[in-house]
Write an enzyme that holds these catalytic residues in place. Sequence first.
Site, PDB file in Angstrom:
ATOM      1  N   LYS A   1       0.859  -1.189   0.000  1.00 33.13           N
ATOM      2  CA  LYS A   1       0.000   0.000   0.000  1.00 33.13           C
ATOM      3  C   LYS A   1       0.889   1.231   0.000  1.00 33.13           C
ATOM      4  O   LYS A   1       2.011   1.167   0.486  1.00 33.13           O
ATOM      5  CB  LYS A   1      -0.876   0.020   1.271  1.00 33.13           C
ATOM      6  CG  LYS A   1      -2.120   0.855   1.129  1.00 33.13           C
ATOM      7  CD  LYS A   1      -3.227   0.063   0.462  1.00 33.13           C
ATOM      8  CE  LYS A   1      -4.412   0.932   0.121  1.00 33.13           C
ATOM      9  NZ  LYS A   1      -5.561   0.099  -0.306  1.00 33.13           N
TER      10      LYS A   1
ATOM     11  N   ASP B   1      -6.870   4.352  -4.586  1.00 33.40           N
ATOM     12  CA  ASP B   1      -7.586   4.143  -3.325  1.00 33.40           C
ATOM     13  C   ASP B   1      -8.248   5.491  -3.040  1.00 33.40           C
ATOM     14  O   ASP B   1      -8.465   6.281  -3.982  1.00 33.40           O
ATOM     15  CB  ASP B   1      -6.604   3.722  -2.217  1.00 33.40           C
ATOM     16  CG  ASP B   1      -7.298   3.209  -0.952  1.00 33.40           C
ATOM     17  OD1 ASP B   1      -7.697   2.043  -0.918  1.00 33.40           O
ATOM     18  OD2 ASP B   1      -7.462   3.994   0.020  1.00 33.40           O
TER      19      ASP B   1
HETATM   20  O1  2IT Z   1      -8.019  -1.454  -0.999  1.00 31.18           O
HETATM   21  C1  2IT Z   1      -7.877  -1.957  -2.126  1.00 31.18           C
HETATM   22  O2  2IT Z   1      -7.971  -3.173  -2.306  1.00 31.18           O
HETATM   23  C2  2IT Z   1      -7.589  -1.069  -3.243  1.00 31.18           C
HETATM   24  N1  2IT Z   1      -7.498   0.134  -3.015  1.00 31.18           N
HETATM   25  C3  2IT Z   1      -7.386  -1.609  -4.619  1.00 31.18           C
HETATM   26  C4  2IT Z   1      -6.008  -2.128  -4.791  1.00 31.18           C
HETATM   27  C5  2IT Z   1      -5.655  -2.529  -6.192  1.00 31.18           C
HETATM   28  O3  2IT Z   1      -4.467  -2.872  -6.382  1.00 31.18           O
HETATM   29  O4  2IT Z   1      -6.492  -2.540  -7.087  1.00 31.18           O
END
Ligand code: 2IT
Length: 448
Positions: free
Chosen positions: A126, A166
């Site tokens: 993340k 996100d």
């Molecule tokens: O919280 C999540 O799963 C996302 N923000 C999407 C992450 C993604 O790599 O599509």
Amino acid sequence: MTPYMQRVLDEVKARNKGEDLFIQTVEEVFASIEPIVAQHPEYEKAGLLERLCEPDRQISFRVTWQDDEGNFHTNRGFRVQFNGAIGPYKGGLRFHPSVTLDTMKFLAFEQTFKNALTGLPIGGGKGGSDFDPRGKSDNEIMRFCQAFMTELYRHIGPDVDVPAGDVGVGAREVGFLYGQYKRIKATWQNGVITGKGLSYGGSYFRPEATGYGAVYYLEEVLKHYGDTIKGKTVAVSGFGNVAWGVCEKVAELGGKVVTISGPDGYCYDPDGVVTEEKIAFLLEMRSSGRDRAQDYADKFGCKFVPGAKVWGEKVDICMPCAYQNEIGMKEAEQIVANGVEYYIEVANMPTTNEAIEYLKKNVKIVAPSKAVNAGGVATSALEMAQNSMRYSWEPAEVDEKLHLIMKNIHDNSAKAAEEVGLGYDLIAGANIAGFKKVAEAMLAEGVF
Ligand code: 2IT
């Protein structure tokens, strides 16, 4: 909790002092996996939980950008590569003033199990920044994204770490981020960020995937109880990408979302966010950068309650789609008093651990976000697959795959809890199923 788990949890608390969100997620996962850890003494021998709770690496960097008046601003950027046992790190980028390393760590830890649950080969990561996109011009957003990527690019890559959006990072931001990556690297490397536009390697249904996937999951839960979505009322918080997809799919299946919210308060629309016009307006609200829910009430003439949350409204189903810890004990008590049957988390960790325990005892079923919202990242992995193949599936093919993935996540979670005698416990099941896969990979790959 086993003595081994207790020792690791104590270590985690000591090592991550003040990082309450991260500690909250570790406690939440540990509360579920005890029966599995107790069955596997080899985990302790391999120091598996200690390794699982420490990010592979966490990167913090300076991001300096220029506003439209020529002033310079400095923000902090992050990327936490938490666990790469089952595939390249994968997870979104969040731009929000509240972002800290703690936020990134809790999200990356959650992401590790969520990604494992999808059944696809993606590890957990993340990133993001404490940058506040609210009220910024397109050019300011572009300059910020370019500055952010000018550092981030050296830490990512199609086989290394694949970011996405996100909170605060949508199609516009992904475009700017990807453009800068490509400029610096001078190669296509089109797997490098997901949520791309359709014109440059994006996948059909990625924008809808988190919301649609959540409703596909909800359908499986309803099926379990011999129920359907038809005629049901749903309370949703937020009005972003995720809430939008939920509104659209719920409407398509004959239910109606009657609330949306923003930092300014919430709207109650008894007719439901069901028409094309209303659903499209949510997208306009997001792209306006105003971050204001009241715009919806003003436009469609429904009730707006300033400064309040949606959870006091009487509905059949609650689907929080906004932000972490927006439901504490007070909100949970309102939800129970209103006779809500299905509590389906969608945003990452929207409920405090205390409120979760209370809801589990007092509503028909609680479903955890790391399973319910996994359709987003799963479709990101489908985008990566299509990019690797230099091919694009038709919309219906992607939707069908997403639907099947969500059904499998639900069924595998239900089975995992059933197998350890917990019955239909979707929280424990999601944690157990995700954990088992990561643990198996970590053991197979040896200690490092
Ligand atoms: O919280 C999540 O799963 C996302 N923000 C999407 C992450 C993604 O790599 O599509």
